[in-house]
Design an enzyme around this catalytic site. Structure first.
Site, PDB file in Angstrom:
ATOM      1  N   CYS A 199       0.818  -1.227   0.000  1.00  0.00           N
ATOM      2  CA  CYS A 199       0.000   0.000   0.000  1.00  0.00           C
ATOM      3  C   CYS A 199       0.845   1.267   0.000  1.00  0.00           C
ATOM      4  CB  CYS A 199      -0.943   0.005   1.194  1.00  0.00           C
ATOM      5  SG  CYS A 199      -2.173  -1.299   1.102  1.00  0.00           S
TER       6      CYS A 199
ATOM      7  N   HIS B 216      -3.160   7.452   2.886  1.00  0.00           N
ATOM      8  CA  HIS B 216      -3.599   6.172   2.339  1.00  0.00           C
ATOM      9  C   HIS B 216      -5.009   5.881   2.849  1.00  0.00           C
ATOM     10  CE1 HIS B 216      -3.733   2.102   1.099  1.00  0.00           C
ATOM     11  NE2 HIS B 216      -3.540   1.571   2.289  1.00  0.00           N
TER      12      HIS B 216
ATOM     13  N   ASN C  88      -9.942   0.488  -0.127  1.00  0.00           N
ATOM     14  CA  ASN C  88      -8.480   0.490  -0.176  1.00  0.00           C
ATOM     15  C   ASN C  88      -8.024  -0.137  -1.500  1.00  0.00           C
ATOM     16  OD1 ASN C  88      -5.752   0.059   0.134  1.00  0.00           O
ATOM     17  ND2 ASN C  88      -5.900  -0.851   2.179  1.00  0.00           N
TER      18      ASN C  88
HETATM   19  O1  UT7 Z   1      -3.617  -0.994   3.731  1.00  0.00           O
HETATM   20  C1  UT7 Z   1      -2.722  -1.838   4.395  1.00  0.00           C
HETATM   21  C2  UT7 Z   1      -2.787  -1.609   5.808  1.00  0.00           C
HETATM   22  N1  UT7 Z   1      -4.003  -2.174   6.351  1.00  0.00           N
HETATM   23  C3  UT7 Z   1      -4.690  -1.480   7.240  1.00  0.00           C
HETATM   24  O2  UT7 Z   1      -4.389  -0.346   7.519  1.00  0.00           O
HETATM   25  C4  UT7 Z   1      -5.846  -2.181   7.936  1.00  0.00           C
HETATM   26  C5  UT7 Z   1      -5.747  -1.938   9.417  1.00  0.00           C
HETATM   27  N2  UT7 Z   1      -6.790  -2.635  10.176  1.00  0.00           N
HETATM   28  C6  UT7 Z   1      -8.084  -2.249  10.135  1.00  0.00           C
HETATM   29  O3  UT7 Z   1      -8.456  -1.369   9.395  1.00  0.00           O
HETATM   30  C7  UT7 Z   1      -9.027  -2.905  11.118  1.00  0.00           C
HETATM   31  O4  UT7 Z   1      -8.310  -3.656  12.063  1.00  0.00           O
HETATM   32  C8  UT7 Z   1     -10.077  -3.832  10.433  1.00  0.00           C
HETATM   33  C9  UT7 Z   1     -11.017  -3.002   9.604  1.00  0.00           C
HETATM   34  C10 UT7 Z   1      -9.361  -4.849   9.555  1.00  0.00           C
HETATM   35  C11 UT7 Z   1     -10.890  -4.559  11.502  1.00  0.00           C
HETATM   36  O5  UT7 Z   1     -11.481  -3.632  12.396  1.00  0.00           O
HETATM   37  P1  UT7 Z   1     -11.319  -3.830  13.981  1.00  0.00           P
HETATM   38  O6  UT7 Z   1     -12.080  -2.774  14.608  1.00  0.00           O
HETATM   39  O7  UT7 Z   1      -9.834  -3.892  14.260  1.00  0.00           O
HETATM   40  O8  UT7 Z   1     -12.032  -5.197  14.218  1.00  0.00           O
HETATM   41  P2  UT7 Z   1     -11.452  -6.535  14.856  1.00  0.00           P
HETATM   42  O9  UT7 Z   1     -10.643  -7.280  13.888  1.00  0.00           O
HETATM   43  O10 UT7 Z   1     -10.857  -6.215  16.202  1.00  0.00           O
HETATM   44  O11 UT7 Z   1     -12.811  -7.308  15.111  1.00  0.00           O
HETATM   45  C12 UT7 Z   1     -13.806  -6.820  16.039  1.00  0.00           C
HETATM   46  C13 UT7 Z   1     -15.032  -7.707  15.936  1.00  0.00           C
HETATM   47  C14 UT7 Z   1     -14.705  -9.195  15.958  1.00  0.00           C
HETATM   48  O12 UT7 Z   1     -15.737  -9.851  16.669  1.00  0.00           O
HETATM   49  P3  UT7 Z   1     -15.516 -10.298  18.200  1.00  0.00           P
HETATM   50  O13 UT7 Z   1     -14.336 -11.208  18.183  1.00  0.00           O
HETATM   51  O14 UT7 Z   1     -15.260  -9.022  18.947  1.00  0.00           O
HETATM   52  O15 UT7 Z   1     -16.805 -10.963  18.526  1.00  0.00           O
HETATM   53  C15 UT7 Z   1     -14.773  -9.580  14.512  1.00  0.00           C
HETATM   54  O16 UT7 Z   1     -15.107 -10.954  14.337  1.00  0.00           O
HETATM   55  O17 UT7 Z   1     -15.684  -7.473  14.704  1.00  0.00           O
HETATM   56  C16 UT7 Z   1     -15.878  -8.702  14.012  1.00  0.00           C
HETATM   57  N3  UT7 Z   1     -15.817  -8.455  12.593  1.00  0.00           N
HETATM   58  C17 UT7 Z   1     -16.898  -8.129  11.858  1.00  0.00           C
HETATM   59  N4  UT7 Z   1     -18.181  -7.957  12.193  1.00  0.00           N
HETATM   60  C18 UT7 Z   1     -19.042  -7.616  11.213  1.00  0.00           C
HETATM   61  C19 UT7 Z   1     -14.730  -8.470  11.775  1.00  0.00           C
HETATM   62  N5  UT7 Z   1     -15.078  -8.173  10.523  1.00  0.00           N
HETATM   63  C20 UT7 Z   1     -16.422  -7.952  10.546  1.00  0.00           C
HETATM   64  C21 UT7 Z   1     -17.363  -7.592   9.573  1.00  0.00           C
HETATM   65  N6  UT7 Z   1     -18.650  -7.435   9.950  1.00  0.00           N
HETATM   66  N7  UT7 Z   1     -17.021  -7.382   8.292  1.00  0.00           N
END
Ligand code: UT7
Length: 334
Positions: A116, A256, A286
């Site tokens: 990225c 980004h 993205n």
């Molecule tokens: O471009 C390259 C660099 N990449 C980035 O900058 C990405 C950086 N990371 C992020 O943007 C975020 O970490 C994500 C968007 C990937 C995820 O968001 P988050 O707030 O960090 O969520 P998480 O992974 O901590 O998950 C929180 C909860 C989980 O459920 P539990 O375990 O708390 O019950 C996930 O299973 O959200 C759940 N979850 C979803 N729920 C509904 C994960 N994806 C989804 C979804 N819909 N699509």
């Protein structure tokens, strides 16, 4: 001898027609528009879903528009750099395919892979070619077909990414405009948190790797998020301080487009209001190396000669950095 700067003299872009909405995604995986909007900030993304078309197709569309808008003679293009993580083939480079499609006869071309952060690194590389005095017209493209490596049954990654491409032309100037400064870093400790498990020379493709979904993006989102927020915020603050840029004389921040919460964090660290931050994550998601030039493409008309721009990105590797650009033309004149 007068100092030569490399300045951006035009922008072209392309996104595919197909719009993948959050509603459609929520019929594919267990997610909702509300979750995606609050946790990521993407409303829809474009997908290149026509069979047989890859990244070079989008790069070609963007570069053709660039050539048309700038009126540059293709015979005068000296170099083409395509920043991508989703090349058409392992080899030859997507840049060489692009060269052929654009009918360039006097250019050398290569791909640059920095995930990225590709376009940000590309700005430094392309500017160096120009500043060397040996290359006068360089096309720099950021293009990715992220849908080619997204697992559309994995709700943790599939809402994030989209496909798109944009290109800029870099030329020399003795005026005080262009790519003014950069701080770029690579932290190779990022490997476990963001990568594709198979398909490279360590783990070649096999029935096993396909069966085990090892050709998709693997991301530990929470960890990547933390690194992205701290590294992008720190490095933009650093380049601003180094160049005497403050909330009062920064005209635009171009971050980004990975997550709206990361964009907010970078803006608030610089104390720059959101009106001065380029944001199109809602529409494209993205697009990896495509995000920064697609922002320029969308906002070009609002840019004025002399505007102070700070670009920043973060990607797999980890790769990250910030580039300070003094914009070289009035966008509404093109
Ligand atoms: O471009 C390259 C660099 N990449 C980035 O900058 C990405 C950086 N990371 C992020 O943007 C975020 O970490 C994500 C968007 C990937 C995820 O968001 P988050 O707030 O960090 O969520 P998480 O992974 O901590 O998950 C929180 C909860 C989980 O459920 P539990 O375990 O708390 O019950 C996930 O299973 O959200 C759940 N979850 C979803 N729920 C509904 C994960 N994806 C989804 C979804 N819909 N699509």
């Amino acid at each position: 001898m007068e100092k030569i700067n490399a300045v951006i003299t035009g922008v072209g872009g392309y996104v595919p027609d197909y719009v993948l909405t959050n509603d459609e995604l929520s019929r594919m995986v267990d997610t909702t528009d509300e979750w995606i909007m609050t946790r990521i900030g993407v409303k829809e993304r474009r997908i290149l879903n026509e069979e047989g078309l890859g990244t070079s197709y989008m790069a070609r569309k963007a570069a053709k528009q660039l050539v048309q808008k700038t009126g540059v003679n293709p015979d005068e293009i000296d170099a083409v750099v395509v920043c991508t993580t989703t090349p058409d083939y392992h080899f030859p480079s997507t840049a060489s395919i692009l060269c052929d499609k654009l009918g360039l006869k006097n250019a050398f071309a290569f791909d640059l892979q920095a995930a990225c952060c590709g376009f940000l690194y590309g700005l430094e590389v392309a500017a160096s070619l120009v500043v060397s005095g040996r290359h006068k017209k360089v096309i720099l493209v950021g293009a990715d077909k992220m849908s080619s490596m997204v697992d559309y049954s994995d709700r943790a990654t599939c809402p994030i990414f989209g496909d798109g491409a944009a290109a800029v032309l870099l030329e020399p100037t003795t005026e005080d405009y262009g790519i003014m400064d950069s701080i770029l870093r690579t932290d190779g400790k990022g490997l476990p948190f963001l990568h594709m498990k198979a398909g490279g020379s360590v783990c070649t493709p096999s029935y096993f790797t396909v069966d085990h979904k090892m050709h998709y993006i693997y991301q530990e989102g929470r960890t990547v998020f933390k690194y992205a927020v701290s590294n992008m915020s720190d490095i933009t603050a650093k380049i601003a301080e180094k160049n005497g840029l403050t909330k009062d004389n920064i005209n635009w921040v171009i971050p980004h487009q990975a997550n709206m919460r990361i964009i907010d964090a970078v803006a608030s660290r610089l104390q720059v209001p959101m009106e001065k931050v380029m944001v199109n994550i809602q529409r494209y998601g993205n697009t990896s190396a495509g995000t920064l030039p697609l922002c320029l493409w969308d906002y070009e008309k609002k840019l004025k000669k002399g505007d102070n721009l700070i670009f920043t990105a973060f990607g797999a590797g980890f790769t990250f950095g910030a580039v300070y650009v003094k914009w070289g033309y009035d966008g509404n004149m093109k």
